[in-house]
Design an enzyme around this catalytic site. Sequence first.
Site, PDB file in Angstrom:
ATOM      1  N   HIS A  16      15.302  49.363   3.800  1.00  9.65           N
ATOM      2  CA  HIS A  16      14.428  49.682   4.946  1.00  9.65           C
ATOM      3  C   HIS A  16      14.080  51.177   4.982  1.00  9.65           C
ATOM      4  O   HIS A  16      14.416  51.894   5.933  1.00  9.65           O
ATOM      5  CB  HIS A  16      15.061  49.231   6.268  1.00  9.65           C
ATOM      6  CG  HIS A  16      14.045  49.037   7.354  1.00  9.65           C
ATOM      7  ND1 HIS A  16      14.191  48.130   8.381  1.00  9.65           N
ATOM      8  CD2 HIS A  16      12.839  49.639   7.584  1.00  9.65           C
ATOM      9  CE1 HIS A  16      13.135  48.186   9.176  1.00  9.65           C
ATOM     10  NE2 HIS A  16      12.302  49.097   8.711  1.00  9.65           N
ATOM     11  N   ARG A  44       9.359  43.183   8.967  1.00  9.17           N
ATOM     12  CA  ARG A  44      10.676  42.921   9.526  1.00  9.17           C
ATOM     13  C   ARG A  44      11.251  41.691   8.823  1.00  9.17           C
ATOM     14  O   ARG A  44      10.520  40.727   8.558  1.00  9.17           O
ATOM     15  CB  ARG A  44      10.599  42.641  11.039  1.00  9.17           C
ATOM     16  CG  ARG A  44      10.314  43.857  11.907  1.00  9.17           C
ATOM     17  CD  ARG A  44      11.463  44.860  11.929  1.00  9.17           C
ATOM     18  NE  ARG A  44      11.212  45.992  12.807  1.00  9.17           N
ATOM     19  CZ  ARG A  44      10.686  47.159  12.429  1.00  9.17           C
ATOM     20  NH1 ARG A  44      10.350  47.362  11.164  1.00  9.17           N
ATOM     21  NH2 ARG A  44      10.518  48.132  13.301  1.00  9.17           N
ATOM     22  N   GLU A  49      20.528  43.780   8.542  1.00  9.78           N
ATOM     23  CA  GLU A  49      20.454  45.161   8.063  1.00  9.78           C
ATOM     24  C   GLU A  49      21.546  45.953   8.772  1.00  9.78           C
ATOM     25  O   GLU A  49      21.602  45.870   9.995  1.00  9.78           O
ATOM     26  CB  GLU A  49      19.084  45.769   8.383  1.00  9.78           C
ATOM     27  CG  GLU A  49      17.978  45.161   7.540  1.00  9.78           C
ATOM     28  CD  GLU A  49      16.603  45.739   7.844  1.00  9.78           C
ATOM     29  OE1 GLU A  49      16.520  46.764   8.548  1.00  9.78           O
ATOM     30  OE2 GLU A  49      15.613  45.162   7.395  1.00  9.78           O
TER      31      GLU A  49
HETATM   32  O1  LIG Z   1      10.317  49.934  10.312  1.00 10.67           O
HETATM   33  C1  LIG Z   1       9.935  50.999  10.658  1.00 10.67           C
HETATM   34  C2  LIG Z   1       9.118  51.214  11.812  1.00 10.67           C
HETATM   35  O2  LIG Z   1       8.903  50.280  12.598  1.00 10.67           O
HETATM   36  O3  LIG Z   1       8.658  52.347  12.001  1.00 10.67           O
END
Ligand SMILES: O=CC(=O)O
Length: 328
Positions: free
Chosen positions: A294, A246, A275
């Site tokens: 992401h 993250r 994001e």
């Molecule tokens: O970032 C993606 C997830 O947490 O699955």
Amino acid sequence: MASAKNCSTNKPPKVLIAEPSTPRSGISYLKEHGCQVIELEKATEDEVLKHIAEVDALLLAPPLKLTNKILDAAGCNMKTVATVSAGYNHIDIDELRKRGIKLGNTPRVLDAAVADHAVMLALAAARRLHEGRLKIENNEWKSDYQWMLGQDICNSTVGIIGLGNIGQAIAKRMKGFDIKQILYTGHREKPEGKELGAKFVSLDTLARDSDFVIISVPLTKETEGMCNEEFFSKMKKTSVFVNISRGQVVDQPALIKALKTNSIFAAGLDVMTPEPLPPDHEMLKLPNLVLTPHIGSATTNTRNEMSLLAAKNILKGLAGEEMIYPVV
Ligand SMILES: O=CC(=O)O
């Protein structure tokens, strides 16, 4: 798995699918197992609020936050929530606990895809992928043996922050590159670390001794801002930093400074703040930074598996059974 029933009314349970792009695998599974699904066209709090009072379960995905406003508007039958993600920092789990609502997530099925992505970012940053592409575009290609030199993975020390399932999958892959050593840090030494031949060290040692630092910890109060100016100042000038967890684990201005001043070699980020990143963000102007939007778990199979697993968690929750991957 048995078909679901709404115990209080004997009607088919209603499941609100808050994320419109949820793969059909999970939605079909819910329908095949007796659920009525309501699919939103937009994943917004307002849209969820229109339906939440009438449903028995909610399937959502980040970045949509499960706010108190949504929970307050939910009916007393809404005791089951599944997120199509491994991370659950978009959900206040203490609040769910207080309200007696169960939450399940979708770990494990995404380990391989996310670990592959981490390795890709490590290689891309170490071998200056983004910068190389810019050189071609800008007609700056040189024939020079000292030009565009990168960093080797072979014989390197790889430091993994968070040796959970994804961290372990990253370690296994990195071992295939004939590295010298794997270091890891986290709450405690782990038996899996021993099996991988990885050495448990402090965060400081990991920053100082690693040629590659890879972040694979969940975002918590403890990990927020963990990679700060002090952390980057300890890293080697030749080191590469990778984050697939993250964005908030990193003090981003401190990382930007480290990249601009070349106090670290390069970075590869799949996660950042905010994001989506605005297209005029200064990070996009850094040649030694490789960015992806992401998409660590974004392969067709993995996303199908995640959706299916979230649906199975919902069915378990509706049946009053333990979810496959329970968070609360
Ligand atoms: O970032 C993606 C997830 O947490 O699955």
